[in-house]
Design an enzyme around this catalytic site. Structure first.
Site, PDB file in Angstrom:
ATOM      1  N   LYS A  42     -32.726 -64.277  -0.505  1.00 32.11           N
ATOM      2  CA  LYS A  42     -31.335 -64.648  -0.690  1.00 32.11           C
ATOM      3  C   LYS A  42     -30.965 -65.807   0.227  1.00 32.11           C
ATOM      4  O   LYS A  42     -29.896 -66.384   0.108  1.00 32.11           O
ATOM      5  CB  LYS A  42     -30.424 -63.462  -0.320  1.00 32.11           C
ATOM      6  CG  LYS A  42     -30.695 -62.205  -1.109  1.00 32.11           C
ATOM      7  CD  LYS A  42     -29.856 -61.050  -0.489  1.00 32.11           C
ATOM      8  CE  LYS A  42     -30.292 -59.727  -1.051  1.00 32.11           C
ATOM      9  NZ  LYS A  42     -29.781 -58.594  -0.279  1.00 32.11           N
ATOM     10  N   GLY A  43     -31.861 -66.124   1.139  1.00 36.51           N
ATOM     11  CA  GLY A  43     -31.537 -67.053   2.219  1.00 36.51           C
ATOM     12  C   GLY A  43     -31.148 -68.461   1.778  1.00 36.51           C
ATOM     13  O   GLY A  43     -30.414 -69.151   2.472  1.00 36.51           O
ATOM     14  N   GLU A  97     -35.578 -74.009   0.335  1.00 38.19           N
ATOM     15  CA  GLU A  97     -35.720 -72.912   1.297  1.00 38.19           C
ATOM     16  C   GLU A  97     -34.719 -73.067   2.432  1.00 38.19           C
ATOM     17  O   GLU A  97     -34.349 -74.184   2.798  1.00 38.19           O
ATOM     18  CB  GLU A  97     -37.137 -72.928   1.890  1.00 38.19           C
ATOM     19  CG  GLU A  97     -38.064 -71.878   1.345  1.00 38.19           C
ATOM     20  CD  GLU A  97     -37.745 -70.462   1.814  1.00 38.19           C
ATOM     21  OE1 GLU A  97     -36.584 -70.033   1.796  1.00 38.19           O
ATOM     22  OE2 GLU A  97     -38.687 -69.761   2.193  1.00 38.19           O
ATOM     23  N   ASP A  98     -34.315 -71.946   2.986  1.00 41.27           N
ATOM     24  CA  ASP A  98     -33.453 -71.966   4.166  1.00 41.27           C
ATOM     25  C   ASP A  98     -34.254 -72.372   5.398  1.00 41.27           C
ATOM     26  O   ASP A  98     -33.838 -73.218   6.178  1.00 41.27           O
ATOM     27  CB  ASP A  98     -32.803 -70.591   4.382  1.00 41.27           C
ATOM     28  CG  ASP A  98     -33.794 -69.435   4.218  1.00 41.27           C
ATOM     29  OD1 ASP A  98     -35.001 -69.688   3.990  1.00 41.27           O
ATOM     30  OD2 ASP A  98     -33.362 -68.279   4.316  1.00 41.27           O
ATOM     31  N   ASP A 101     -41.046 -70.790   8.249  1.00 39.52           N
ATOM     32  CA  ASP A 101     -41.442 -70.158   9.508  1.00 39.52           C
ATOM     33  C   ASP A 101     -42.975 -70.122   9.559  1.00 39.52           C
ATOM     34  O   ASP A 101     -43.601 -71.133   9.855  1.00 39.52           O
ATOM     35  CB  ASP A 101     -40.799 -68.771   9.529  1.00 39.52           C
ATOM     36  CG  ASP A 101     -40.931 -68.056  10.856  1.00 39.52           C
ATOM     37  OD1 ASP A 101     -40.903 -68.729  11.891  1.00 39.52           O
ATOM     38  OD2 ASP A 101     -41.041 -66.827  10.858  1.00 39.52           O
ATOM     39  N   LYS A 129     -39.519 -74.557  11.402  1.00 36.07           N
ATOM     40  CA  LYS A 129     -39.956 -74.064  12.716  1.00 36.07           C
ATOM     41  C   LYS A 129     -41.464 -74.263  12.810  1.00 36.07           C
ATOM     42  O   LYS A 129     -42.234 -73.332  12.614  1.00 36.07           O
ATOM     43  CB  LYS A 129     -39.643 -72.564  12.830  1.00 36.07           C
ATOM     44  CG  LYS A 129     -38.329 -72.252  13.472  1.00 36.07           C
ATOM     45  CD  LYS A 129     -38.257 -70.837  14.030  1.00 36.07           C
ATOM     46  CE  LYS A 129     -38.085 -69.790  12.966  1.00 36.07           C
ATOM     47  NZ  LYS A 129     -37.691 -68.465  13.512  1.00 36.07           N
ATOM     48  N   PHE A 150     -34.832 -67.090  16.774  1.00 33.49           N
ATOM     49  CA  PHE A 150     -34.356 -66.413  15.572  1.00 33.49           C
ATOM     50  C   PHE A 150     -32.910 -66.812  15.311  1.00 33.49           C
ATOM     51  O   PHE A 150     -32.029 -66.572  16.122  1.00 33.49           O
ATOM     52  CB  PHE A 150     -34.473 -64.898  15.721  1.00 33.49           C
ATOM     53  CG  PHE A 150     -34.209 -64.170  14.444  1.00 33.49           C
ATOM     54  CD1 PHE A 150     -35.180 -64.097  13.459  1.00 33.49           C
ATOM     55  CD2 PHE A 150     -32.973 -63.588  14.203  1.00 33.49           C
ATOM     56  CE1 PHE A 150     -34.930 -63.446  12.256  1.00 33.49           C
ATOM     57  CE2 PHE A 150     -32.712 -62.942  13.004  1.00 33.49           C
ATOM     58  CZ  PHE A 150     -33.698 -62.859  12.033  1.00 33.49           C
ATOM     59  N   VAL A 151     -32.678 -67.453  14.184  1.00 36.09           N
ATOM     60  CA  VAL A 151     -31.343 -67.964  13.882  1.00 36.09           C
ATOM     61  C   VAL A 151     -30.722 -67.232  12.691  1.00 36.09           C
ATOM     62  O   VAL A 151     -31.440 -66.673  11.857  1.00 36.09           O
ATOM     63  CB  VAL A 151     -31.384 -69.490  13.588  1.00 36.09           C
ATOM     64  CG1 VAL A 151     -31.741 -70.268  14.831  1.00 36.09           C
ATOM     65  CG2 VAL A 151     -32.364 -69.814  12.465  1.00 36.09           C
ATOM     66  N   ASP A 157     -30.035 -64.147   7.524  1.00 31.45           N
ATOM     67  CA  ASP A 157     -29.469 -62.861   7.940  1.00 31.45           C
ATOM     68  C   ASP A 157     -30.180 -62.214   9.119  1.00 31.45           C
ATOM     69  O   ASP A 157     -31.283 -62.605   9.499  1.00 31.45           O
ATOM     70  CB  ASP A 157     -29.558 -61.871   6.772  1.00 31.45           C
ATOM     71  CG  ASP A 157     -30.993 -61.354   6.567  1.00 31.45           C
ATOM     72  OD1 ASP A 157     -31.918 -62.202   6.520  1.00 31.45           O
ATOM     73  OD2 ASP A 157     -31.195 -60.137   6.506  1.00 31.45           O
TER      74      ASP A 157
HETATM   75  P1  5GP Z   1     -42.414 -67.308   6.231  1.00 31.32           P
HETATM   76  O1  5GP Z   1     -42.334 -68.807   6.330  1.00 31.32           O
HETATM   77  O2  5GP Z   1     -42.770 -66.688   7.546  1.00 31.32           O
HETATM   78  O3  5GP Z   1     -43.288 -66.807   5.126  1.00 31.32           O
HETATM   79  O4  5GP Z   1     -41.017 -66.682   5.891  1.00 31.32           O
HETATM   80  C1  5GP Z   1     -39.868 -67.404   5.780  1.00 31.32           C
HETATM   81  C2  5GP Z   1     -38.733 -66.423   5.632  1.00 31.32           C
HETATM   82  O5  5GP Z   1     -38.619 -65.617   6.822  1.00 31.32           O
HETATM   83  C3  5GP Z   1     -37.426 -67.162   5.522  1.00 31.32           C
HETATM   84  O6  5GP Z   1     -37.121 -67.463   4.182  1.00 31.32           O
HETATM   85  C4  5GP Z   1     -36.451 -66.208   6.169  1.00 31.32           C
HETATM   86  O7  5GP Z   1     -35.996 -65.285   5.206  1.00 31.32           O
HETATM   87  C5  5GP Z   1     -37.282 -65.466   7.206  1.00 31.32           C
HETATM   88  N1  5GP Z   1     -37.087 -66.085   8.541  1.00 31.32           N
HETATM   89  C6  5GP Z   1     -37.963 -66.837   9.230  1.00 31.32           C
HETATM   90  N2  5GP Z   1     -37.439 -67.271  10.407  1.00 31.32           N
HETATM   91  C7  5GP Z   1     -36.182 -66.780  10.445  1.00 31.32           C
HETATM   92  C8  5GP Z   1     -35.091 -66.894  11.395  1.00 31.32           C
HETATM   93  O8  5GP Z   1     -35.148 -67.544  12.444  1.00 31.32           O
HETATM   94  N3  5GP Z   1     -33.945 -66.247  11.067  1.00 31.32           N
HETATM   95  C9  5GP Z   1     -33.799 -65.515   9.931  1.00 31.32           C
HETATM   96  N4  5GP Z   1     -32.619 -64.928   9.735  1.00 31.32           N
HETATM   97  N5  5GP Z   1     -34.789 -65.388   9.008  1.00 31.32           N
HETATM   98  C10 5GP Z   1     -35.953 -66.018   9.266  1.00 31.32           C
END
Ligand code: 5GP
Length: 180
Positions: A42-43, A97-98, A101, A129, A150-151, A157
């Site tokens: 949902k981000g 994407e929001d 990570d 990040k 962590f934001v 969320d």
């Molecule tokens: P990844 O890149 O690790 O596969 O996952 C990305 C997802 O992890 C993002 O879409 C988000 O939902 C969650 N995520 C990663 N870092 C953060 C953060 O700093 N804050 C929040 N609220 N969600 C995060």
């Protein structure tokens, strides 16, 4: 400012200017491509809305909801909770994407879209990040590069809260400790 927020990292104004700037770049690159703008739920919802408002080209939008279960083996397999409605075969797909990570979720989604016949798959992310990266994923369009914190806010969320904040902030430590 919300009482649970320690510090605002990016203000509403900074975010709005950046999404307009990203949309200008995307307009140049996607003007003739009729892309599918794909939001990951949902981000990405706020970012999708901001991008769409500024992106005055022919496009279609769709959403996908994937959940990653990294488990003990950390394979980063993803489960599709909601699939796209549109076919991506022969299409240019732009994933919104929001935040990127570890990159593991995106890596799997890109693999799937290419397997289904998308011509190109690129990513636009509001936040990056890079220090947390595990999968070799680089978004072509990046709003802000941030440190490994962590934001929340602007779609992001903590326990499904804070998605509606119009800015991006760092949560107070006490909020995590309460939930441990
Ligand atoms: P990844 O890149 O690790 O596969 O996952 C990305 C997802 O992890 C993002 O879409 C988000 O939902 C969650 N995520 C990663 N870092 C953060 C953060 O700093 N804050 C929040 N609220 N969600 C995060």
């Amino acid at each position: 400012m919300h009482q649970d927020i320690d510090k605002i990292l990016l203000s509403q104004e900074e975010i709005e200017l950046k999404s307009a700037e990203l949309a200008r770049q995307l307009k140049v690159d996607y003007e003739d491509k009729q892309p599918i703008l794909l939001g990951l739920l949902k981000g990405s919802t706020m970012f999708m809305a901001d991008l769409m408002k500024h992106l005055d080209i022919d496009l279609q939008i769709d959403f996908m909801d994937v959940s990653s279960y990294h488990g003990t083996s950390s394979t980063g397999d993803v489960k599709i909770v909601k699939d796209l409605d549109l076919s991506v075969r022969g299409r240019h797909v732009l994933i919104a994407e929001d935040i990127v990570d570890t990159g593991r979720t995106l890596e799997k989604v890109i693999e799937l879209l290419k397997h289904r016949g998308a011509i190109t798959v690129e990513m636009v992310t509001m936040l990056d990040k890079p220090e947390a990266r595990i999968a070799p994923i680089t978004a072509k369009y990046i709003g802000f590069t941030i440190p490994k914190a962590f934001v929340v806010g602007y779609g992001l969320d903590y326990n499904e809260k804070y998605r509606n904040l119009p800015y991006i902030g760092i949560l107070k430590q006490a909020v995590y400790l309460e939930n441990e």
